[in-house]
Design a protein around this motif. Structure first.
Motif, PDB file in Angstrom:
ATOM      1  N   GLN A 165       0.991  -1.134   0.084  1.00  0.00           N
ATOM      2  CA  GLN A 165      -0.048  -0.082   0.114  1.00  0.00           C
ATOM      3  C   GLN A 165       0.907   1.321  -0.024  1.00  0.00           C
ATOM      4  OE1 GLN A 165      -2.639   0.485   3.294  1.00  0.00           O
ATOM      5  NE2 GLN A 165      -4.115   1.482   2.128  1.00  0.00           N
ATOM      6  N   GLU A 177      -5.268   2.460  -2.331  1.00  0.00           N
ATOM      7  CA  GLU A 177      -5.969   1.257  -1.942  1.00  0.00           C
ATOM      8  C   GLU A 177      -4.727   0.197  -1.910  1.00  0.00           C
ATOM      9  OE1 GLU A 177      -9.591   2.448  -1.333  1.00  0.00           O
ATOM     10  OE2 GLU A 177      -9.219   0.190  -1.404  1.00  0.00           O
ATOM     11  N   GLN A 212      -2.998  -3.239  -2.271  1.00  0.00           N
ATOM     12  CA  GLN A 212      -3.249  -4.036  -3.428  1.00  0.00           C
ATOM     13  C   GLN A 212      -2.454  -5.418  -3.199  1.00  0.00           C
ATOM     14  OE1 GLN A 212      -1.309  -1.608  -6.441  1.00  0.00           O
ATOM     15  NE2 GLN A 212      -3.462  -1.080  -7.271  1.00  0.00           N
TER      16      GLN A 212
END
Length: 131
Positions: free
Chosen positions: A39, A44, A46
């Protein structure tokens, strides 16, 4: 409850390598699906790589070929070897775990790269890659 502790992050030059480790505190490590996520602030979280209880592996397209996930059940540890690091790999790297499903007597992992599918998380280890 499962505790996960990551280590092995650091600051490296582009093209360098690191091996991240995640130690789990559980008596049922072999029956857990394990993953690595990363991150960047403001973005976001991932998925990077997943390894199932059966040792099958799944990688994000961005990581396959440079990243390798492995696990040592005797040591309750999952690893992420990261090679040919790029500045865009700079992120906090997190270890995650979820129990495998018991289906027809077999342990099955969803092999999901979606963070919300995982129940337990480590505190993260920072990887910084300079150009």
């Amino acid at each position: 409850q499962v505790q996960l502790v990551e280590s092995g992050g650091g600051s490296v030059q582009a093209g360098g390598s690191l091996k991240l480790s995640c130690k789990a505190s559980t008596n049922e490590f072999a029956s857990y699906c394990m993953g690595w996520f990363r991150q960047v602030p403001g973005k976001e979280r991932q998925g990077v790589a997943i390894i199932g209880a059966d040792h099958y592996m799944t990688y994000a397209d961005s990581g396959e070929g440079r990243f390798t996930i492995s696990r040592d059940n005797a040591k309750n540890t999952v690893y992420l070897q990261v090679n040919s690091l790029k500045p865009e790999d700079t992120a906090m790297y997190y270890c995650a775990a979820e129990p495998a499903l018991k289906l027809s007597g077999k342990l099955v992992c969803a092999m999901s790269l979606i963070p919300s599918q995982y129940d337990y998380w480590g505190q993260g280890t920072q990887v910084t890659v300079s150009s």
